[in-house]
Write a protein that holds these residues in place. Sequence first.
Motif, PDB file in Angstrom:
ATOM      1  N   ARG A  73       0.832  -1.205   0.000  1.00 47.45           N
ATOM      2  CA  ARG A  73       0.000   0.000   0.000  1.00 47.45           C
ATOM      3  C   ARG A  73       0.867   1.255   0.000  1.00 47.45           C
ATOM      4  O   ARG A  73       0.603   2.195  -0.743  1.00 47.45           O
ATOM      5  CB  ARG A  73      -0.921   0.018   1.219  1.00 47.45           C
ATOM      6  N   GLU A  74       1.897   1.288   0.835  1.00 46.57           N
ATOM      7  CA  GLU A  74       2.775   2.457   0.891  1.00 46.57           C
ATOM      8  C   GLU A  74       3.490   2.658  -0.440  1.00 46.57           C
ATOM      9  O   GLU A  74       3.647   3.795  -0.905  1.00 46.57           O
ATOM     10  CB  GLU A  74       3.789   2.308   2.019  1.00 46.57           C
ATOM     11  N   GLY A 106      -8.152   5.019  -1.788  1.00 46.85           N
ATOM     12  CA  GLY A 106      -9.001   5.655  -0.785  1.00 46.85           C
ATOM     13  C   GLY A 106      -9.600   4.716   0.242  1.00 46.85           C
ATOM     14  O   GLY A 106     -10.213   5.171   1.214  1.00 46.85           O
ATOM     15  N   TRP A 107      -9.449   3.410   0.051  1.00 50.53           N
ATOM     16  CA  TRP A 107     -10.106   2.412   0.897  1.00 50.53           C
ATOM     17  C   TRP A 107      -9.949   2.645   2.398  1.00 50.53           C
ATOM     18  O   TRP A 107     -10.939   2.613   3.135  1.00 50.53           O
ATOM     19  CB  TRP A 107      -9.610   1.018   0.523  1.00 50.53           C
ATOM     20  N   PRO A 108      -8.739   2.887   2.927  1.00 48.08           N
ATOM     21  CA  PRO A 108      -8.605   3.026   4.391  1.00 48.08           C
ATOM     22  C   PRO A 108      -9.339   4.241   4.958  1.00 48.08           C
ATOM     23  O   PRO A 108      -9.693   4.254   6.129  1.00 48.08           O
ATOM     24  CB  PRO A 108      -7.105   3.181   4.621  1.00 48.08           C
ATOM     25  N   ARG A 109      -9.569   5.236   4.145  1.00 42.61           N
ATOM     26  CA  ARG A 109     -10.186   6.467   4.641  1.00 42.61           C
ATOM     27  C   ARG A 109     -11.698   6.510   4.454  1.00 42.61           C
ATOM     28  O   ARG A 109     -12.336   7.469   4.849  1.00 42.61           O
ATOM     29  CB  ARG A 109      -9.559   7.661   3.923  1.00 42.61           C
ATOM     30  N   LEU A 110     -12.267   5.487   3.827  1.00 41.30           N
ATOM     31  CA  LEU A 110     -13.692   5.493   3.517  1.00 41.30           C
ATOM     32  C   LEU A 110     -14.506   4.800   4.609  1.00 41.30           C
ATOM     33  O   LEU A 110     -14.063   3.824   5.208  1.00 41.30           O
ATOM     34  CB  LEU A 110     -13.947   4.769   2.187  1.00 41.30           C
ATOM     35  N   ALA A 111     -15.714   5.304   4.807  1.00 39.17           N
ATOM     36  CA  ALA A 111     -16.665   4.647   5.697  1.00 39.17           C
ATOM     37  C   ALA A 111     -17.279   3.459   4.955  1.00 39.17           C
ATOM     38  O   ALA A 111     -17.138   3.333   3.731  1.00 39.17           O
ATOM     39  CB  ALA A 111     -17.749   5.626   6.124  1.00 39.17           C
ATOM     40  N   GLU A 156       0.910   4.032  -2.889  1.00 45.89           N
ATOM     41  CA  GLU A 156       0.605   5.429  -2.594  1.00 45.89           C
ATOM     42  C   GLU A 156       1.737   6.348  -3.012  1.00 45.89           C
ATOM     43  O   GLU A 156       1.493   7.413  -3.588  1.00 45.89           O
ATOM     44  CB  GLU A 156       0.292   5.600  -1.107  1.00 45.89           C
ATOM     45  N   GLU A 208     -19.570   4.338   2.013  1.00 47.27           N
ATOM     46  CA  GLU A 208     -18.804   4.869   0.880  1.00 47.27           C
ATOM     47  C   GLU A 208     -18.078   3.752   0.147  1.00 47.27           C
ATOM     48  O   GLU A 208     -18.009   3.740  -1.083  1.00 47.27           O
ATOM     49  CB  GLU A 208     -17.794   5.906   1.376  1.00 47.27           C
ATOM     50  N   ARG A 209     -17.547   2.798   0.898  1.00 49.67           N
ATOM     51  CA  ARG A 209     -16.882   1.650   0.276  1.00 49.67           C
ATOM     52  C   ARG A 209     -17.857   0.864  -0.588  1.00 49.67           C
ATOM     53  O   ARG A 209     -17.538   0.498  -1.726  1.00 49.67           O
ATOM     54  CB  ARG A 209     -16.302   0.729   1.337  1.00 49.67           C
TER      55      ARG A 209
END
Length: 93
Positions: free
Chosen positions: A5-6, A63-68, A9, A71-72
């Motif tokens: 992931r890093e 965006g997956w980790p930041r989505l509710a 990104e 939203e996912r």
Amino acid sequence: MPSLRESLESASAPLLRTIASLPRAVPFLVVLALMVAGALIPGWGWVLLALVTLFLAWLLVLGWPRLATQERLMRVAVVALALAITITQAIPR
């Protein structure tokens, strides 16, 4: 050693900055134009749809980790719909 992931990104950061610097309507209109063109062009139009599907999936992954949860689900539904349209265009009856 950075995680997958890093790495994704950090590799995506320059392109995301470029997209973010555009007026808000431009990315939407480009995706919309490619989807419409892909749906209307017989034969190889599915390639345009595949590009849009990959782009949307890429944004979903970033965006997956930041989505509710809602939203996912909505974004997964959009990617699934784009994939279904792509497959339908690529493999006609």
